[in-house]
Design a protein around this motif. Structure first.
Motif, PDB file in Angstrom:
ATOM      1  N   PHE A   1      -1.824 -19.686 -10.146  1.00 61.44           N
ATOM      2  CA  PHE A   1      -1.514 -20.531 -11.304  1.00 61.44           C
ATOM      3  C   PHE A   1      -2.702 -21.446 -11.563  1.00 61.44           C
ATOM      4  CE2 PHE A   1      -0.065 -22.353  -7.367  1.00 61.44           C
ATOM      5  CZ  PHE A   1      -0.407 -23.701  -7.434  1.00 61.44           C
ATOM      6  N   GLU A   2      -2.588 -22.283 -12.602  1.00 58.18           N
ATOM      7  CA  GLU A   2      -3.636 -23.262 -12.875  1.00 58.18           C
ATOM      8  C   GLU A   2      -3.025 -24.656 -12.843  1.00 58.18           C
ATOM      9  OE1 GLU A   2      -6.758 -22.102 -15.868  1.00 58.18           O
ATOM     10  OE2 GLU A   2      -5.392 -20.411 -16.117  1.00 58.18           O
ATOM     11  N   ALA A   3      -3.735 -25.583 -12.209  1.00 53.76           N
ATOM     12  CA  ALA A   3      -3.236 -26.956 -12.067  1.00 53.76           C
ATOM     13  C   ALA A   3      -4.285 -27.915 -12.611  1.00 53.76           C
ATOM     14  CB  ALA A   3      -2.938 -27.255 -10.606  1.00 53.76           C
ATOM     15  N   TYR A   4      -3.804 -28.947 -13.285  1.00 53.90           N
ATOM     16  CA  TYR A   4      -4.715 -29.852 -14.003  1.00 53.90           C
ATOM     17  C   TYR A   4      -4.461 -31.301 -13.646  1.00 53.90           C
ATOM     18  CZ  TYR A   4      -5.504 -25.762 -16.964  1.00 53.90           C
ATOM     19  OH  TYR A   4      -5.819 -24.503 -17.419  1.00 53.90           O
TER      20      TYR A   4
ATOM     21  N   VAL B   1      -8.578 -36.504 -16.625  1.00 51.40           N
ATOM     22  CA  VAL B   1      -9.814 -37.236 -16.318  1.00 51.40           C
ATOM     23  C   VAL B   1     -10.350 -37.756 -17.645  1.00 51.40           C
ATOM     24  CG1 VAL B   1     -12.112 -37.091 -15.278  1.00 51.40           C
ATOM     25  CG2 VAL B   1     -10.275 -35.625 -14.427  1.00 51.40           C
ATOM     26  N   ASN B   2     -10.411 -39.079 -17.780  1.00 48.59           N
ATOM     27  CA  ASN B   2     -10.855 -39.695 -19.047  1.00 48.59           C
ATOM     28  C   ASN B   2     -10.189 -39.046 -20.266  1.00 48.59           C
ATOM     29  OD1 ASN B   2     -12.606 -41.204 -17.453  1.00 48.59           O
ATOM     30  ND2 ASN B   2     -14.220 -39.662 -17.615  1.00 48.59           N
ATOM     31  N   GLY B   3      -8.870 -38.895 -20.174  1.00 49.06           N
ATOM     32  CA  GLY B   3      -8.119 -38.377 -21.317  1.00 49.06           C
ATOM     33  C   GLY B   3      -8.170 -36.879 -21.512  1.00 49.06           C
ATOM     34  N   GLU B   4      -8.889 -36.164 -20.628  1.00 50.34           N
ATOM     35  CA  GLU B   4      -8.971 -34.694 -20.761  1.00 50.34           C
ATOM     36  C   GLU B   4      -8.301 -34.031 -19.572  1.00 50.34           C
ATOM     37  OE1 GLU B   4     -12.707 -32.400 -21.787  1.00 50.34           O
ATOM     38  OE2 GLU B   4     -13.465 -34.450 -21.762  1.00 50.34           O
ATOM     39  N   ARG B   5      -7.679 -32.862 -19.822  1.00 46.65           N
ATOM     40  CA  ARG B   5      -7.086 -32.100 -18.717  1.00 46.65           C
ATOM     41  C   ARG B   5      -8.167 -31.240 -18.071  1.00 46.65           C
ATOM     42  NH1 ARG B   5      -2.784 -33.853 -16.438  1.00 46.65           N
ATOM     43  NH2 ARG B   5      -1.460 -32.009 -16.306  1.00 46.65           N
TER      44      ARG B   5
ATOM     45  N   ILE C   1       1.010 -28.413 -13.344  1.00 45.26           N
ATOM     46  CA  ILE C   1       0.979 -27.035 -13.840  1.00 45.26           C
ATOM     47  C   ILE C   1       1.390 -27.085 -15.309  1.00 45.26           C
ATOM     48  CG2 ILE C   1       1.771 -24.664 -13.478  1.00 45.26           C
ATOM     49  CD1 ILE C   1       2.496 -25.474 -10.580  1.00 45.26           C
ATOM     50  N   ASP C   2       0.404 -27.094 -16.207  1.00 46.12           N
ATOM     51  CA  ASP C   2       0.673 -27.340 -17.632  1.00 46.12           C
ATOM     52  C   ASP C   2       1.447 -26.196 -18.303  1.00 46.12           C
ATOM     53  OD1 ASP C   2      -0.642 -29.661 -17.208  1.00 46.12           O
ATOM     54  OD2 ASP C   2      -2.386 -29.235 -18.475  1.00 46.12           O
ATOM     55  N   ASP C   3       1.201 -24.980 -17.864  1.00 42.96           N
ATOM     56  CA  ASP C   3       1.868 -23.827 -18.463  1.00 42.96           C
ATOM     57  C   ASP C   3       3.308 -23.747 -17.934  1.00 42.96           C
ATOM     58  OD1 ASP C   3       2.854 -21.008 -18.510  1.00 42.96           O
ATOM     59  OD2 ASP C   3       0.924 -20.633 -19.479  1.00 42.96           O
ATOM     60  N   THR C   4       4.289 -23.841 -18.836  1.00 41.15           N
ATOM     61  CA  THR C   4       5.682 -23.930 -18.369  1.00 41.15           C
ATOM     62  C   THR C   4       6.144 -22.657 -17.659  1.00 41.15           C
ATOM     63  OG1 THR C   4       6.344 -23.315 -20.605  1.00 41.15           O
ATOM     64  CG2 THR C   4       6.477 -25.647 -20.057  1.00 41.15           C
ATOM     65  N   LYS C   5       5.663 -21.508 -18.106  1.00 38.19           N
ATOM     66  CA  LYS C   5       6.048 -20.251 -17.426  1.00 38.19           C
ATOM     67  C   LYS C   5       5.501 -20.238 -15.999  1.00 38.19           C
ATOM     68  CE  LYS C   5       6.527 -16.795 -21.145  1.00 38.19           C
ATOM     69  NZ  LYS C   5       5.587 -17.071 -22.243  1.00 38.19           N
ATOM     70  N   GLU C   6       4.231 -20.636 -15.854  1.00 35.04           N
ATOM     71  CA  GLU C   6       3.624 -20.671 -14.515  1.00 35.04           C
ATOM     72  C   GLU C   6       4.365 -21.659 -13.616  1.00 35.04           C
ATOM     73  OE1 GLU C   6      -0.584 -21.484 -14.521  1.00 35.04           O
ATOM     74  OE2 GLU C   6      -1.078 -19.457 -15.180  1.00 35.04           O
ATOM     75  N   ARG C   7       4.688 -22.810 -14.205  1.00 34.65           N
ATOM     76  CA  ARG C   7       5.371 -23.841 -13.413  1.00 34.65           C
ATOM     77  C   ARG C   7       6.695 -23.301 -12.862  1.00 34.65           C
ATOM     78  NH1 ARG C   7       6.933 -28.484 -16.999  1.00 34.65           N
ATOM     79  NH2 ARG C   7       4.706 -28.390 -17.406  1.00 34.65           N
TER      80      ARG C   7
END
Length: 312
Positions: free
Chosen positions: A178-181, A184-188, A212-218
């Motif tokens: 998955f991808e995790a974010y 940082v200074n207003g940016e993911r 985990i911004d992507d709801t399916k991945e989460r």
């Protein structure tokens, strides 16, 4: 397969400092103004020694190896990124993003473990991937559910998907990718290591699902954890910034389980979260403020778990 071990390898720092080569994508590192390098290292050594003492006091078998002055390895205190140990006697060596972190890999550490009675059957070496700028930073990138045969990995500049899948094939694990974010200074931006946003214990998992911004991945990650019967204890992004995700469950005397974390992580938890964890095992915490600020890593990063079989 066991999920937790009683034996931990730790590297005592001699020239710890903020590593400028890792700061480019580790957003947890801070410059401590007005502190001389020698002061930073002395503080890190104090924190390290007190931490080791606490682990030993509850019966954890800590193997401490002193770092060497040369080559210059400011992050050597975090061995879990370059090596992992497995119950079948395998040792894996990993490709590292920062050039000066590649120098942390020391053959003599394997000799020390063999002298202590551990058996090394086979070395699985992924380090040549560095030539292609492909990285996978050990149990920083890979969260191994050894018991259930899974490996969780948040992709980042330091965790390559193809290499992660190759690792899983070699070690017969199912990949959970998955991808995790973090903001940082207003940016993911990608979180550099999986082990800052989640921790896998035997009967529970601590995770910042909000990373985990992507709801399916989460949902996929949470379902994976639930399907193995783990209680999910959610933490916030703010708690991740206090290293609450960077925990490790270890065994002390009489196989008693402890969840190890920094004082900053412990203090960031709510009463409710602490109660949930303590239903499963006791918490052991130690102050790692300097190590966290300069190194951008915490308690879990400092412990390389030794699962090797003992020699007959």
């Amino acid at each position: 397969m066991k999920q937790t071990t009683n034996t931990i390898l730790m590297i005592r720092p001699v020239a710890f400092r903020m590593n400028e080569q890792t700061a480019v994508n580790n957003y947890y590192q801070k410059v401590l103004d007005n502190l001389l390098p020698a002061t930073v290292n002395a503080k890190a050594q104090e924190e390290f020694d007190a931490f080791v003492e606490k682990l030993k006091n509850v019966g954890v078998n800590v193997i401490v190896v002193e770092d060497t002055v040369t080559p210059d390895t400011p992050d050597s205190i975090f061995p879990n990124n370059w090596i992992s140990f497995h119950e079948n006697g395998d040792v894996a060596l990993y490709p590292m993003f920062a050039e000066n972190r590649r120098l942390e890999r020391r053959e003599d550490i394997l000799d020390i473990l063999e002298e202590k009675g551990f058996q090394i059957e086979n070395i699985v070496d992924y380090t040549s991937a560095e030539e292609d700028n492909i990285f996978l930073e050990g149990t920083g990138s890979l969260l191994l559910d050894r018991e259930n045969g899974k490996a969780y990995c948040a992709l980042s500049p330091r965790a390559d998907e193809e290499l992660m899948i190759e690792f899983c094939e070699d070690f017969e694990l199912n990949p959970v990718i998955f991808e995790a974010y973090q903001t940082v200074n207003g940016e993911r931006k990608h979180i550099y290591h999986t082990n800052v946003m989640m921790c896998l214990a035997e009967t529970f998992a601590v995770i910042c699902a909000d990373c985990i911004d992507d709801t399916k991945e989460r949902k996929m990650v949470l379902d994976c954890l639930k399907s193995d019967g783990k209680e999910i204890i959610l933490i916030t992004e703010d708690q991740v910034n206090n290293f609450a995700g960077n925990m490790l469950q270890v065994r002390g005397a009489n196989d008693k389980r402890y969840l190890v974390m920094s004082a900053s992580a412990h203090q960031s938890l709510t009463k409710d979260q602490i109660a949930k964890i303590e239903k499963h095992c006791e918490i052991l915490s130690s102050s790692l403020d300097t190590i966290e600020a300069c190194g951008g890593g915490s308690a879990r990063c400092m412990m390389a778990e030794v699962f090797l079989p003992e020699a007959e």
